[in-house]
Motif scaffolding. Structure first.
Motif, PDB file in Angstrom:
ATOM      1  N   VAL A   1       0.853  -1.187   0.000  1.00 47.51           N
ATOM      2  CA  VAL A   1       0.000   0.000   0.000  1.00 47.51           C
ATOM      3  C   VAL A   1       0.888   1.236   0.000  1.00 47.51           C
ATOM      4  O   VAL A   1       1.769   1.389   0.860  1.00 47.51           O
ATOM      5  CB  VAL A   1      -0.936   0.007   1.227  1.00 47.51           C
ATOM      6  N   GLY A   2       0.658   2.110  -0.964  1.00 50.64           N
ATOM      7  CA  GLY A   2       1.373   3.373  -1.012  1.00 50.64           C
ATOM      8  C   GLY A   2       0.528   4.472  -0.385  1.00 50.64           C
ATOM      9  O   GLY A   2      -0.676   4.557  -0.621  1.00 50.64           O
ATOM     10  N   PHE A   3       1.150   5.328   0.425  1.00 46.03           N
ATOM     11  CA  PHE A   3       0.394   6.353   1.151  1.00 46.03           C
ATOM     12  C   PHE A   3       1.293   7.559   1.408  1.00 46.03           C
ATOM     13  O   PHE A   3       2.527   7.478   1.326  1.00 46.03           O
ATOM     14  CB  PHE A   3      -0.138   5.798   2.476  1.00 46.03           C
ATOM     15  N   ALA A   4       0.671   8.679   1.734  1.00 53.21           N
ATOM     16  CA  ALA A   4       1.396   9.907   2.066  1.00 53.21           C
ATOM     17  C   ALA A   4       1.590   9.992   3.568  1.00 53.21           C
ATOM     18  O   ALA A   4       0.764   9.511   4.358  1.00 53.21           O
ATOM     19  CB  ALA A   4       0.631  11.123   1.559  1.00 53.21           C
ATOM     20  N   ALA A   5       2.685  10.635   3.981  1.00 55.85           N
ATOM     21  CA  ALA A   5       2.970  10.793   5.408  1.00 55.85           C
ATOM     22  C   ALA A   5       2.044  11.850   6.024  1.00 55.85           C
ATOM     23  O   ALA A   5       1.524  12.725   5.344  1.00 55.85           O
ATOM     24  CB  ALA A   5       4.432  11.192   5.596  1.00 55.85           C
ATOM     25  N   GLY A   6       1.847  11.728   7.324  1.00 58.37           N
ATOM     26  CA  GLY A   6       1.101  12.743   8.061  1.00 58.37           C
ATOM     27  C   GLY A   6      -0.331  12.382   8.364  1.00 58.37           C
ATOM     28  O   GLY A   6      -1.049  13.182   8.980  1.00 58.37           O
ATOM     29  N   TYR A   7      -0.776  11.176   7.950  1.00 56.52           N
ATOM     30  CA  TYR A   7      -2.173  10.811   8.170  1.00 56.52           C
ATOM     31  C   TYR A   7      -2.355   9.606   9.082  1.00 56.52           C
ATOM     32  O   TYR A   7      -3.453   9.379   9.583  1.00 56.52           O
ATOM     33  CB  TYR A   7      -2.858  10.489   6.837  1.00 56.52           C
ATOM     34  N   PHE A   8      -1.321   8.807   9.300  1.00 58.58           N
ATOM     35  CA  PHE A   8      -1.534   7.520   9.932  1.00 58.58           C
ATOM     36  C   PHE A   8      -0.596   7.315  11.116  1.00 58.58           C
ATOM     37  O   PHE A   8       0.591   7.640  11.045  1.00 58.58           O
ATOM     38  CB  PHE A   8      -1.312   6.389   8.917  1.00 58.58           C
ATOM     39  N   VAL A   9      -1.166   6.724  12.162  1.00 62.16           N
ATOM     40  CA  VAL A   9      -0.351   6.271  13.279  1.00 62.16           C
ATOM     41  C   VAL A   9       0.000   4.797  13.082  1.00 62.16           C
ATOM     42  O   VAL A   9       1.074   4.341  13.464  1.00 62.16           O
ATOM     43  CB  VAL A   9      -1.066   6.502  14.623  1.00 62.16           C
ATOM     44  N   ASP A  10      -0.907   4.027  12.493  1.00 63.01           N
ATOM     45  CA  ASP A  10      -0.625   2.661  12.041  1.00 63.01           C
ATOM     46  C   ASP A  10      -0.737   2.670  10.516  1.00 63.01           C
ATOM     47  O   ASP A  10      -1.830   2.895   9.971  1.00 63.01           O
ATOM     48  CB  ASP A  10      -1.618   1.651  12.638  1.00 63.01           C
ATOM     49  N   VAL A  11       0.389   2.431   9.822  1.00 60.89           N
ATOM     50  CA  VAL A  11       0.394   2.580   8.371  1.00 60.89           C
ATOM     51  C   VAL A  11      -0.519   1.533   7.731  1.00 60.89           C
ATOM     52  O   VAL A  11      -0.683   0.415   8.242  1.00 60.89           O
ATOM     53  CB  VAL A  11       1.823   2.451   7.818  1.00 60.89           C
ATOM     54  N   PRO A  12      -1.131   1.850   6.599  1.00 61.87           N
ATOM     55  CA  PRO A  12      -2.060   0.917   5.950  1.00 61.87           C
ATOM     56  C   PRO A  12      -1.328  -0.318   5.408  1.00 61.87           C
ATOM     57  O   PRO A  12      -0.204  -0.234   4.906  1.00 61.87           O
ATOM     58  CB  PRO A  12      -2.651   1.743   4.805  1.00 61.87           C
TER      59      PRO A  12
END
Length: 412
Positions: free
Chosen positions: A297-308
């Motif tokens: 899963v690719g994601f942007a920083a700053g949104y998650f405490v547990d990465v998707p």
């Protein structure tokens, strides 16, 4: 009156007009010399004698009976079995004479040559190097689609020349060798299977790059030396056929469908688990049953405490960062590991959106029941039964107006 006549044999020509400097009869590449003329006596024996013009070196064949009154055959002796093929002169000029022997092995005379005179003589002849056939061994190979292949020592038992009895002719070891790869299925057939056609180096290394096309490619291979085909020699091996089996490459399964293309959660939401988030995945190639499939899963920083991440059963799992909100795009990419090459293959990413809605947090405070610290604002005016204002310090504490809604982590 009766007169006595003496007949002398005379030879007219010798075929071929050369002899192999290594001597002997070797599968037609070291031919015997047939001397033809007339007057040969089947009851006599004959041998051929070769010598340098200055007489400094002489060799001769074994004495044998004439095959007829018109011919005798000489098996050439060894003239030079020391010089490498590249060091031996292309043709060494020698004088050839034919000598007649009695049955008891006694030399009688050198017979007349083709010069038409009544005197014994010799004619020019040559000793030459007759090139032996080069040989090698190889085998069919297997490759994956798109693979760049280098196989050291693919060709083995490489020899620049082999005698008729299968022994290696060491005097040709200094010859230069070249492998020729031919297209057996017509013009351009190899190009259909290879972006870089098969090449075989003189040391036997095979190299090629396969296209993304599976199937059976056939190539013909010839080994050629630089000794040339003069005097009936062979400078090329027979063409040998080898197969290259190209199997399908590892194809990553493709994510075809997701349960949701847009996911909406609230700020400060609990851990999110979306079962069966990936609802459809392609089967990939037939070989994929041997491959281990994973998802990233690719994601942007700053949104998650547990990465998707995506679990083995296809569920999407994540936890948003406290007090973070906004919208962001995520991607899912499938990966497989080829069990043969150990290389990764990946699909194109599949995109989806995540909206984190802001929540207006209510204000809050704490208060104290302690009244002893109250202070009368005007003690003179408040004497007697008069009501007077009282100030209680720190009665309310930890007063917060709630979160201020501004921009999200990425300026949304």
């Amino acid at each position: 009156a009766l007169q006595n006549f003496t007949f002398f044999p005379e030879w007219v020509k010798h075929t071929p007009p050369y002899a192999d400097r290594l001597g002997g009869v070797n599968g037609g590449r070291s031919p015997a010399v047939t001397v033809t003329g007339f007057g040969f006596n089947p009851a006599r024996q004959y041998k051929c004698v070769w010598s340098l013009p200055d007489g400094s070196f002489t060799v001769s064949s074994e004495a044998v009976e004439a095959v007829s009154r018109r011919a005798t055959v000489c098996v050439p002796p060894v003239w030079d079995d020391k010089s490498a093929s590249g060091d031996f002169a292309s043709a060494v000029l020698a004088n050839l004479a034919v000598v007649e022997y009695s049955v008891d092995g006694a030399s009688l005379a050198t017979i007349f040559s083709q010069n038409g005179s009544s005197a014994p003589g010799s004619v020019p002849s040559r000793f030459v190097h007759i090139n032996r056939i080069p040989t090698f061994l190889g085998s069919s190979v297997y490759a994956r689609e798109g693979a760049a292949i280098t196989i050291a020592n693919w060709a083995t038992d490489i020899s620049a020349g082999v005698n008729a009895d299968g022994t290696i002719q060491a005097l040709e070891a200094n010859q230069s060798l070249t492998f020729l790869v031919t297209d057996l299925r017509g013009s351009g057939a190899l190009e259909k299977f290879f972006s870089s056609r098969p090449v075989i180096h003189p040391n036997g290394t095979l190299q090629f790059t396969a296209r993304y096309r599976s199937g059976l490619a056939a190539m013909g291979v010839i080994l050629q030396d630089d000794g040339g085909p003069a005097y009936g020699g062979f400078d090329a091996s027979s063409e040998r056929v080898f197969s290259i089996y190209i199997s399908p490459a590892a194809h990553a399964p493709e994510v075809l469908d997701l349960a949701l293309k847009v996911i909406t959660v609230y700020e400060n939401a609990d851990r999110v688990v979306l079962p069966r988030f990936i609802t459809d995945v392609s089967d990939g190639s037939l070989d994929d049953m041997l491959q281990e499939m994973t998802f990233q899963v690719g994601f942007a920083a700053g949104y998650f405490v547990d990465v998707p991440y995506v679990s083995r059963d296809g569920a999407l799992v994540f936890a948003v960062l406290p007090f973070a909100f906004g919208n962001t795009t995520l991607s899912i990419t499938s990966f497989v590991v080829d069990p043969v090459s150990k290389l990764n293959a990946s699909s194109a990413p599949t995109l989806f959106r995540l909206n984190i809605l802001p929540v207006n947090t209510p204000p809050h405070f704490n208060f104290s029941l302690a009244m002893a610290d109250g202070v009368v604002l005007d003690e003179v005016a408040c004497q007697g039964d008069v009501e007077c204002p009282v100030v209680i310090g720190s009665f309310l504490s930890d007063i917060h107006p709630g979160a201020t809604i501004t921009d999200g982590p990425q300026g949304e």
